[in-house]
Design a protein around this motif. Structure first.
Motif, PDB file in Angstrom:
ATOM      1  N   SER A   1      30.610  35.698  54.433  1.00  0.00           N
ATOM      2  CA  SER A   1      31.054  36.829  53.615  1.00  0.00           C
ATOM      3  C   SER A   1      32.567  36.978  53.764  1.00  0.00           C
ATOM      4  N   HIS A   2      33.268  37.009  52.641  1.00  0.00           N
ATOM      5  CA  HIS A   2      34.722  37.160  52.629  1.00  0.00           C
ATOM      6  C   HIS A   2      35.068  38.512  51.999  1.00  0.00           C
ATOM      7  N   LYS A   3      35.665  39.404  52.803  1.00  0.00           N
ATOM      8  CA  LYS A   3      35.968  40.754  52.335  1.00  0.00           C
ATOM      9  C   LYS A   3      37.334  40.800  51.655  1.00  0.00           C
ATOM     10  N   ALA A   4      37.442  41.651  50.646  1.00  0.00           N
ATOM     11  CA  ALA A   4      38.708  41.812  49.927  1.00  0.00           C
ATOM     12  C   ALA A   4      38.708  43.163  49.225  1.00  0.00           C
ATOM     13  N   HIS A   5      39.843  43.487  48.616  1.00  0.00           N
ATOM     14  CA  HIS A   5      39.953  44.684  47.786  1.00  0.00           C
ATOM     15  C   HIS A   5      39.768  44.257  46.325  1.00  0.00           C
ATOM     16  N   GLN A   6      38.785  44.843  45.682  1.00  0.00           N
ATOM     17  CA  GLN A   6      38.478  44.435  44.307  1.00  0.00           C
ATOM     18  C   GLN A   6      39.675  44.576  43.387  1.00  0.00           C
ATOM     19  N   LEU A   7      40.436  45.662  43.539  1.00  0.00           N
ATOM     20  CA  LEU A   7      41.561  45.908  42.634  1.00  0.00           C
ATOM     21  C   LEU A   7      42.615  44.819  42.785  1.00  0.00           C
ATOM     22  N   VAL A   8      42.908  44.430  44.021  1.00  0.00           N
ATOM     23  CA  VAL A   8      43.917  43.390  44.260  1.00  0.00           C
ATOM     24  C   VAL A   8      43.441  42.074  43.658  1.00  0.00           C
ATOM     25  N   LEU A   9      42.177  41.764  43.848  1.00  0.00           N
ATOM     26  CA  LEU A   9      41.624  40.531  43.296  1.00  0.00           C
ATOM     27  C   LEU A   9      41.611  40.567  41.764  1.00  0.00           C
TER      28      LEU A   9
ATOM     29  N   PHE B   1      46.819  34.011  47.012  1.00  0.00           N
ATOM     30  CA  PHE B   1      47.635  34.267  45.823  1.00  0.00           C
ATOM     31  C   PHE B   1      47.549  35.737  45.427  1.00  0.00           C
ATOM     32  N   ALA B   2      46.371  36.327  45.567  1.00  0.00           N
ATOM     33  CA  ALA B   2      46.205  37.736  45.202  1.00  0.00           C
ATOM     34  C   ALA B   2      47.048  38.651  46.078  1.00  0.00           C
ATOM     35  N   TYR B   3      47.146  38.352  47.359  1.00  0.00           N
ATOM     36  CA  TYR B   3      47.850  39.239  48.292  1.00  0.00           C
ATOM     37  C   TYR B   3      49.302  38.851  48.524  1.00  0.00           C
ATOM     38  N   TYR B   4      49.632  37.582  48.334  1.00  0.00           N
ATOM     39  CA  TYR B   4      50.991  37.103  48.598  1.00  0.00           C
ATOM     40  C   TYR B   4      51.736  36.659  47.338  1.00  0.00           C
ATOM     41  N   GLY B   5      51.008  36.290  46.296  1.00  0.00           N
ATOM     42  CA  GLY B   5      51.656  35.727  45.124  1.00  0.00           C
ATOM     43  C   GLY B   5      52.082  34.301  45.330  1.00  0.00           C
ATOM     44  N   GLU B   6      51.579  33.652  46.384  1.00  0.00           N
ATOM     45  CA  GLU B   6      51.983  32.295  46.725  1.00  0.00           C
ATOM     46  C   GLU B   6      50.755  31.434  47.016  1.00  0.00           C
ATOM     47  N   VAL B   7      50.942  30.118  47.040  1.00  0.00           N
ATOM     48  CA  VAL B   7      49.900  29.179  47.451  1.00  0.00           C
ATOM     49  C   VAL B   7      50.114  28.882  48.923  1.00  0.00           C
ATOM     50  N   ASN B   8      49.052  29.000  49.719  1.00  0.00           N
ATOM     51  CA  ASN B   8      49.196  28.915  51.172  1.00  0.00           C
ATOM     52  C   ASN B   8      48.963  27.524  51.730  1.00  0.00           C
ATOM     53  N   MET B   9      49.003  26.520  50.888  1.00  0.00           N
ATOM     54  CA  MET B   9      48.748  25.168  51.394  1.00  0.00           C
ATOM     55  C   MET B   9      49.530  24.162  50.560  1.00  0.00           C
TER      56      MET B   9
ATOM     57  N   LEU C   1      51.354  43.725  40.096  1.00  0.00           N
ATOM     58  CA  LEU C   1      51.484  45.181  40.086  1.00  0.00           C
ATOM     59  C   LEU C   1      51.419  45.718  38.657  1.00  0.00           C
ATOM     60  N   GLN C   2      51.996  44.989  37.722  1.00  0.00           N
ATOM     61  CA  GLN C   2      51.900  45.410  36.321  1.00  0.00           C
ATOM     62  C   GLN C   2      50.455  45.419  35.842  1.00  0.00           C
ATOM     63  N   VAL C   3      49.674  44.426  36.272  1.00  0.00           N
ATOM     64  CA  VAL C   3      48.255  44.394  35.908  1.00  0.00           C
ATOM     65  C   VAL C   3      47.528  45.583  36.525  1.00  0.00           C
ATOM     66  N   ILE C   4      47.823  45.880  37.803  1.00  0.00           N
ATOM     67  CA  ILE C   4      47.184  47.017  38.476  1.00  0.00           C
ATOM     68  C   ILE C   4      47.523  48.309  37.756  1.00  0.00           C
ATOM     69  N   ARG C   5      48.788  48.447  37.345  1.00  0.00           N
ATOM     70  CA  ARG C   5      49.179  49.650  36.621  1.00  0.00           C
ATOM     71  C   ARG C   5      48.413  49.762  35.303  1.00  0.00           C
ATOM     72  N   THR C   6      48.246  48.637  34.600  1.00  0.00           N
ATOM     73  CA  THR C   6      47.491  48.646  33.345  1.00  0.00           C
ATOM     74  C   THR C   6      46.037  49.057  33.579  1.00  0.00           C
TER      75      THR C   6
END
Length: 807
Positions: free
Chosen positions: A137-145, A186-194, A237-242
């Motif tokens: 199980s991988h936990k996350a925040h739905q809004l961020v995802l 990518f959802a939390y950092y905006g980057e690729v981690n590998m 952030l623009q998507v979250i605001r929308t």
């Protein structure tokens, strides 16, 4: 709301900022909001304590549906226009208080918000989405995802909190652990981690992008020059605001006491500020409720703060700045507070500076408080005439009055401002009068101004003013020996004293009796600079050059020097000039006649050190004058007889540099001098083999030496190099060289800058007419203009002159 309640609310809105702050500060519950939300739902506003209440549980979806009837765009303007914003500034007539609202963006907000979101994820707080993959199980925040994934947005709309990722994208679409990790990162950092040097790694990421609808990550992976993490976070952030504007996934409703409701996302509120983080993450009852009521805050204020939390933007103007500043502090929204503070700092004016100062004092805002205090000191005369000046607390007023930096045309302005402050509420303020009067510098006043003070009815009729009246009467009688007083530094002017110059017919040199002061420093076109000099007063006979001056309690002491060019013309006489009384006084003679010596004021006494006695003998003796008993006394002598040296005070200690000894050797020495123990050696100057006929002054936390001459293989030559001594490091550092020679010039210091004036050239024999100023911040000598005429062997100082003598 009853009529009585409406009247009470109107009275609350009409309170001045000072009164509102005092009531707000008095509430113990407000202080508790600064400790991670302990008692965070309690607040006192306008003297009435209220609790943050929780409305009966309602399904959030129903509330959001009802809320759509009132759009976000109509709320802001309507409530802003209907609500009276209470400040102590006149809002309509003061043109500097524009009613226009300007949108301000905090560039760092997006990065700060996502940093908080990552922190919440790492701490396992407010995680509302469980992604099942291969038994894990991988936990996350739905809004961020949902900000990066179309499929996650669908889950958010359907309130699907637990998702099995097996075949989530249909048959043939398999998400691997590596692919899911890349999407979450990518959802939390905006980057690729590998790094995906192998085709398989890239294929797993692209497969996850197809299954979850993460198009932006797929584009980043395929791009030759991937976009930055910051750009991707800002787009998220623009998507979250929308999503917020569409009311998608809102899981809490914030209600104000007027009944208006604002759907929001708990995760954004918690990431936006410590208050809401404590409210929703600390296990309080509110963390499980769907409707949270915030009392004591206007609907338009809450809406403005929500707009900020979803965008990093805040619309500010004089009509809303005070309420938004207070609210940003109450709810610990650091970003919004930063924008409010910057607005108050950058738009400081006569009408706002006192309210800003009080607000900064109330909340401990040091930087903003310093700026407001500096503005108030620089514009004291103007702000003391405003109505809100009378609202100053005794503590703040006392602090302003005691500052050397306070700027007024005359000290009588300070007295009038104080009397006006007391008269406004004598019943409560009169008891503070004695302490405040001690901060008024009566010796700086002219006799007519002192007579105005003596005639003040408030002082004559109350015991509180008797001590001040005694001081004033002594000053009017001319008895000022025991009354000390520092000048106000912004009110000082540069004064030239004595010197000699070639006469108008170029026939011979003549000593000078004139005192000049710089009325204005003027800047013309290009590099043209001029100084507007005005005559101040004439020295009592005889004229003087090669003398020294000191200023103690804004009284000018003129010591020794020469009256002419013979060896018997060296003086031991001393005179002093009081600018406030505008009169001269002859003092007892020094024990020895001196020229080319040094003088400093130290611990309320005037010290003279060394010098030339009769063109044959140099002095090692040190004398000091005590104003209290009008007497000269001997102190510990110097280690060697010297002349042409310089002395200065740094950190309360006396330092002596250079000069010539009795064998005409030019010395590079630096001594620390103590009147009891004598001299101790410090690191010698580094520029040249020695220096004499120079100046030395404390500039900032260093001693700066400039000008003079230096020994050459044959004779002496001009010394253009300058240097600074660091006391802590016991070393010298080079500074920019002087543009022109200055031998035996005058020098003084103001606002951390060194002024060097006149003198002559050892090489050419000509006098130097120029005035230069050295600014240690720019590390540059700036030519300000010329002297009234090319004087050499002169002296200079800074004096505070009464306004009637400044033209």
């Amino acid at each position: 709301m009853s009529l009585k309640q409406k009247q009470e609310k109107q009275q609350e809105q009409q309170l001045s900022l000072r009164q509102r702050m005092a009531l707000f500060q008095a509430s113990s519950s407000v202080r508790q909001t600064n400790s991670k939300g302990s008692g965070a739902c309690k607040r006192k506003k306008g003297g009435a304590e209220t609790n943050t209440s929780i409305s009966p549980s309602l399904h959030v979806g129903t509330e959001i549906k009802d809320y759509k009837a009132c759009s976000s765009s109509t709320l802001s303007n309507a409530h802003l226009n209907e609500t009276h914003i209470s400040t102590s500034c006149p809002p309509s007539s003061d043109t500097c208080h524009s009613q226009e609202l300007i949108s301000f963006l905090l560039p760092s907000y997006c990065d700060s918000l996502f940093s908080s979101l990552r922190s919440l994820k790492e701490e396992g707080l407010l995680l509302d989405c469980s992604l099942q993959l291969l038994g894990d199980s991988h936990k996350a925040h739905q809004l961020v995802l949902a900000a990066v994934s179309q499929r996650a947005e669908e889950w958010l709309c359907s309130q699907n909190m637990e998702v099995n990722l097996y075949n989530v994208g249909g048959s043939g679409c398999h998400i691997t652990y590596a692919g899911l990790k890349a999407v979450l990162n990518f959802a939390y950092y905006g980057e690729v981690n590998m790094t995906y040097t192998e085709a398989r790694d890239l294929e797993e990421i692209l497969m996850a992008c197809r299954c979850l609808g993460v198009d932006r990550l797929a584009e980043v992976c395929k791009a030759e020059a991937p976009s930055t993490g910051r750009a991707e976070r800002e787009q998220s952030l623009q998507v979250i605001r929308t999503l917020w504007e569409r009311r998608v996934g809102c899981d809490v409703i914030m209600e104000v006491e007027s009944g208006e409701r604002f759907p929001a996302h708990r995760i954004i509120l918690a990431a936006g500020g410590d208050y809401f983080r404590a409210l929703f993450c600390s296990g309080l009852r509110e963390s499980k409720e769907e409707v949270v009521c915030l009392r004591g805050i206007a609907s338009w204020v809450l809406e403005s703060l929500l707009e900020f939390m979803y965008s990093g933007r805040l619309k500010l103007g004089w009509q809303n700045i005070w309420d938004l500043t207070e609210a940003s502090l109450q709810f610990q929204l650091q970003g919004a507070h930063t924008l409010c503070s910057e607005f108050l700092h950058d738009h400081m004016n006569d009408a706002s500076c006192l309210d800003t100062l009080f607000l900064a004092e109330t909340y401990g805002l040091e930087r903003l408080g310093r700026a407001a205090e500096e503005y108030a000191l620089a514009h004291f005369q103007q702000i003391s005439e405003r109505e809100n000046f009378k609202d100053l607390t005794c503590t703040l007023l006392a602090r302003l009055l005691e500052k050397d930096e306070l700027s007024v045309d005359s000290e009588v302005v300070v007295f009038r401002a104080l009397m006006s402050w007391v008269e406004e509420d004598k019943a409560h303020k009169l008891a503070n009068l004695p302490g405040l009067l001690q901060r008024v510098r009566f010796p700086l006043m002219s006799p007519p101004e002192l007579e105005e003070v003596e005639g003040c009815r408030l002082l004559r009729r109350n015991a509180e003013g008797r001590e001040a009246l005694q001081i004033v009467r002594k000053l009017l009688e001319g008895n000022q020996r025991t009354i000390g007083c520092k000048p106000r530094t912004p009110n000082q002017v540069l004064v030239l004293v004595g010197g000699d110059s070639v006469n108008d017919n170029f026939e011979r040199r003549e000593p000078n009796r004139s005192l000049w002061f710089a009325q204005r420093f003027l800047r013309g076109e290009g590099l043209i600079r001029t100084i507007e000099w005005e005559p101040l007063v004439q020295l009592p006979e005889p004229p003087r050059f090669r003398h020294c001056v000191c200023v103690l309690n804004n009284v000018l002491y003129i010591l020794g020097g020469r009256k002419y060019y013979g060896k018997l013309d060296i003086l031991k006489s001393v005179v002093r000039f009081s600018p406030a009384q505008f009169k001269w006084e002859c003092l007892p003679d020094m024990a020895s006649a001196r020229d080319y010596f040094a003088a400093v004021c130290w611990r309320g006494k005037v010290f003279v050190l060394g010098g030339n006695q009769d063109d044959t003998n140099y002095l090692d003796s040190v004398e000091y004058y005590t104003p209290e008993d009008n007497t000269w006394r001997l102190a510990h002598p110097l280690d060697t007889p010297i002349c042409g040296h310089a002395a200065a005070i740094l950190d309360g200690e006396i330092f002596i540099s250079g000069g010539c000894d009795s064998h005409l050797r030019c010395l590079p020495s630096l001594w620390h001098y103590d009147p009891v123990y004598g001299c101790s050696n410090r690191a010698p100057m580094a520029s040249g083999a020695g220096r004499a006929g120079h100046v030395m002054l404390a500039v900032g936390n260093q001693l700066v030496v400039a000008g003079g001459l230096q020994p050459l293989q044959v004779g002496f030559g001009d010394q253009l190099q300058c240097e600074a001594y660091d006391v802590l490091q016991n070393c010298w550092m080079p500074l920019p060289s002087l543009p022109r020679p200055h031998l035996s010039p005058a020098a003084t210091c103001l606002d951390g800058m060194l002024y060097i004036l006149g003198g002559s050239s050892s090489d050419s024999g000509y006098d130097t007419p120029w005035v230069y100023r050295y600014d240690p911040r720019d590390k540059f000598w700036d030519k300000l203009g010329t002297l009234p005429r090319p004087y050499a062997d002169l002296a200079a100082c800074m004096l505070q002159l009464p306004i009637n003598h400044r033209g």
